[in-house]
Write a protein that holds these residues in place. Structure first.
Motif, short mmCIF file in Angstrom:
data_model
loop_
_atom_site.label_atom_id
_atom_site.label_comp_id
_atom_site.label_asym_id
_atom_site.label_seq_id
_atom_site.Cartn_x
_atom_site.Cartn_y
_atom_site.Cartn_z
N GLY A 248 4.82 -40.57 -73.31
CA GLY A 248 3.69 -40.47 -72.40
C GLY A 248 3.71 -39.16 -71.65
O GLY A 248 4.42 -38.22 -72.03
N SER A 249 2.93 -39.12 -70.58
CA SER A 249 2.82 -37.92 -69.76
C SER A 249 3.36 -38.19 -68.37
O SER A 249 3.16 -39.29 -67.82
CB SER A 249 1.36 -37.49 -69.67
OG SER A 249 0.85 -37.15 -70.95
N LEU B 7 10.95 -41.04 -67.70
CA LEU B 7 10.37 -41.81 -68.79
C LEU B 7 11.52 -42.46 -69.56
O LEU B 7 12.64 -41.93 -69.57
CB LEU B 7 9.58 -40.94 -69.76
CG LEU B 7 8.18 -40.47 -69.37
CD1 LEU B 7 7.64 -39.51 -70.41
CD2 LEU B 7 7.24 -41.67 -69.21
N THR C 215 7.26 -39.85 -81.04
CA THR C 215 6.44 -40.21 -79.90
C THR C 215 6.35 -39.00 -78.98
O THR C 215 7.34 -38.30 -78.75
CB THR C 215 7.02 -41.44 -79.16
OG1 THR C 215 6.13 -41.83 -78.11
CG2 THR C 215 8.39 -41.17 -78.58
#
Length: 124
Positions: free
Chosen positions: A10-11, A18, A118
């Motif tokens: 993700g960001s 994360l 990812t």
């Protein structure tokens, strides 16, 4: 054959955290070690962290030591990467890899199986 599925990318802003996970399925009884690699935009794939052996040995790239933690479930089929104090230079596609026997988990050339990757994006 062993199949690897990553999740958790993700960001995040710089300084954030994360967690990634990678689940192995198939002939996991032959999986000796697992590792995380990453490929920044326009660059080659590089080692991040790895775990092998019983009991587990862990390995880290210098660039992530003290910030990232790799762990593996007791059943050896799932590996996690906890990433703290993220920096913009950590931005990359992160890949899970597995080796079947006793080869190194720190070299791209030795990895037998790869996940699909990812994306991790860290903004400044």
């Amino acid at each position: 054959q062993v199949q690897l599925v990553e999740s958790g990318g993700g960001s995040v802003q710089a300084g954030g955290s994360l967690s990634l996970s990678c689940a192995a399925s198939g002939r996991t009884g032959t999986t000796y070690g697992m590792a995380w690699f990453r490929q920044p935009p326009g660059k080659e794939r590089e080692f991040v962290a790895g775990v092998d052996g019983y009991p587990a040995n862990t390995y880290y790239a210098d660039s992530v030591k003290g910030r990232f933690t790799i762990s593996r479930t007791n059943g050896q089929n799932t590996v996690y990467l906890r990433m703290n104090s993220l920096k913009p230079e950590d931005t990359a596609v992160y890949y899970c890899g597995a080796v079947q026997y006793g080869q190194s988990v720190t070299r791209v050339i030795d990895i037998d199986y790869w996940g699909q990757g990812t994306q991790v994006t860290v903004s400044s």
